[in-house]
Enzyme design. Structure first.
Site, PDB file in Angstrom:
ATOM      1  N   ASP A   1      15.242  47.003   2.606  1.00 17.26           N
ATOM      2  CA  ASP A   1      16.243  47.669   3.438  1.00 17.26           C
ATOM      3  C   ASP A   1      16.551  46.759   4.620  1.00 17.26           C
ATOM      4  O   ASP A   1      15.643  46.226   5.274  1.00 17.26           O
ATOM      5  CB  ASP A   1      15.707  49.031   3.921  1.00 17.26           C
TER       6      ASP A   1
ATOM      7  N   HIS B   1      19.250  55.889  -4.244  1.00 11.75           N
ATOM      8  CA  HIS B   1      18.211  54.946  -3.823  1.00 11.75           C
ATOM      9  C   HIS B   1      16.990  55.711  -3.335  1.00 11.75           C
ATOM     10  O   HIS B   1      17.097  56.733  -2.667  1.00 11.75           O
ATOM     11  CB  HIS B   1      18.709  53.979  -2.739  1.00 11.75           C
TER      12      HIS B   1
ATOM     13  N   HIS C   1      13.776  55.276  -0.927  1.00 10.10           N
ATOM     14  CA  HIS C   1      13.171  54.469   0.138  1.00 10.10           C
ATOM     15  C   HIS C   1      11.659  54.430  -0.098  1.00 10.10           C
ATOM     16  O   HIS C   1      11.029  55.490  -0.241  1.00 10.10           O
ATOM     17  CB  HIS C   1      13.390  55.114   1.515  1.00 10.10           C
TER      18      HIS C   1
HETATM   19  P1  AMP Z   1      20.631  56.632   3.225  1.00  8.16           P
HETATM   20  O1  AMP Z   1      21.909  56.580   2.368  1.00  8.16           O
HETATM   21  O2  AMP Z   1      20.759  57.615   4.341  1.00  8.16           O
HETATM   22  O3  AMP Z   1      19.409  56.873   2.387  1.00  8.16           O
HETATM   23  O4  AMP Z   1      20.464  55.208   3.893  1.00  8.16           O
HETATM   24  C1  AMP Z   1      20.961  54.028   3.306  1.00  8.16           C
HETATM   25  C2  AMP Z   1      20.030  52.893   3.596  1.00  8.16           C
HETATM   26  O5  AMP Z   1      20.594  51.706   3.029  1.00  8.16           O
HETATM   27  C3  AMP Z   1      19.805  52.605   5.080  1.00  8.16           C
HETATM   28  O6  AMP Z   1      18.402  52.613   5.340  1.00  8.16           O
HETATM   29  C4  AMP Z   1      20.430  51.233   5.284  1.00  8.16           C
HETATM   30  O7  AMP Z   1      19.722  50.441   6.232  1.00  8.16           O
HETATM   31  C5  AMP Z   1      20.357  50.635   3.902  1.00  8.16           C
HETATM   32  N1  AMP Z   1      21.371  49.609   3.657  1.00  8.16           N
HETATM   33  C6  AMP Z   1      22.702  49.723   3.830  1.00  8.16           C
HETATM   34  N2  AMP Z   1      23.329  48.562   3.490  1.00  8.16           N
HETATM   35  C7  AMP Z   1      22.364  47.718   3.101  1.00  8.16           C
HETATM   36  C8  AMP Z   1      22.349  46.359   2.632  1.00  8.16           C
HETATM   37  N3  AMP Z   1      23.478  45.643   2.520  1.00  8.16           N
HETATM   38  N4  AMP Z   1      21.159  45.787   2.315  1.00  8.16           N
HETATM   39  C9  AMP Z   1      20.008  46.503   2.430  1.00  8.16           C
HETATM   40  N5  AMP Z   1      19.950  47.781   2.853  1.00  8.16           N
HETATM   41  C10 AMP Z   1      21.107  48.383   3.194  1.00  8.16           C
END
Ligand code: AMP
Length: 130
Positions: A29, A93, A95
């Site tokens: 992330d 996704h 985490h």
């Molecule tokens: P959520 O959709 O609320 O579960 O969060 C989306 C997650 O994706 C967040 O923790 C962001 O930091 C992460 N994120 C968004 N864009 C990218 C990227 N280009 N590379 C890695 N992580 C990402």
């Protein structure tokens, strides 16, 4: 239009890659809550984990398990926590977060600022344990 995560899978957007097979992909992330915070995604696009068919969902969890065990060996932590939110990116996704205590799964707190060199070093450490 392709999601940002599909663009990552396709190599159109860079990432700190951890692992990949024909159906799943894992990468760090970019705004980690803890060092080693990793996202595990299916290659197919869907925006809600419970829309996935049973095979895809169970395969995703088993792929996440492999990544989590490698993270546990690579990163100092008590265990690997798992969270699913999807409030920001409309591509399923999971985490995975190395945890010392329950506060480590607080995604509302300020994120870590790591340099590209630190991110590369973490990704390399985890990959070595796979
Ligand atoms: P959520 O959709 O609320 O579960 O969060 C989306 C997650 O994706 C967040 O923790 C962001 O930091 C992460 N994120 C968004 N864009 C990218 C990227 N280009 N590379 C890695 N992580 C990402």
């Amino acid at each position: 239009m392709a999601t940002i995560f599909t663009k990552i899978i396709n190599g159109e957007i860079p990432c700190y890659k951890i692992a990949e097979d024909d159906k799943y992909f894992a990468f760090l992330d970019i705004n980690p809550v803890k060092k080693g915070h990793t996202l595990v995604i299916p290659k197919i696009e869907d925006d809600y984990i419970f829309n996935l068919d049973d095979d895809t969902l169970s395969g995703l969890v088993l792929f996440a398990k492999k990544v989590a065990l490698a993270m546990e060996s690579a990163m100092p932590c008590k265990r690997i926590g798992l969270a699913v939110m999807g409030m920001e990116v409309p591509h399923v996704h999971i985490h995975l977060v190395p945890m010392e205590n329950e506060g480590d799964l607080n995604f509302a707190k300020e994120k870590l600022k790591l340099t590209p060199a630190e991110m590369n070093e973490i990704a390399e450490k985890i990959r070595k344990e796979l």
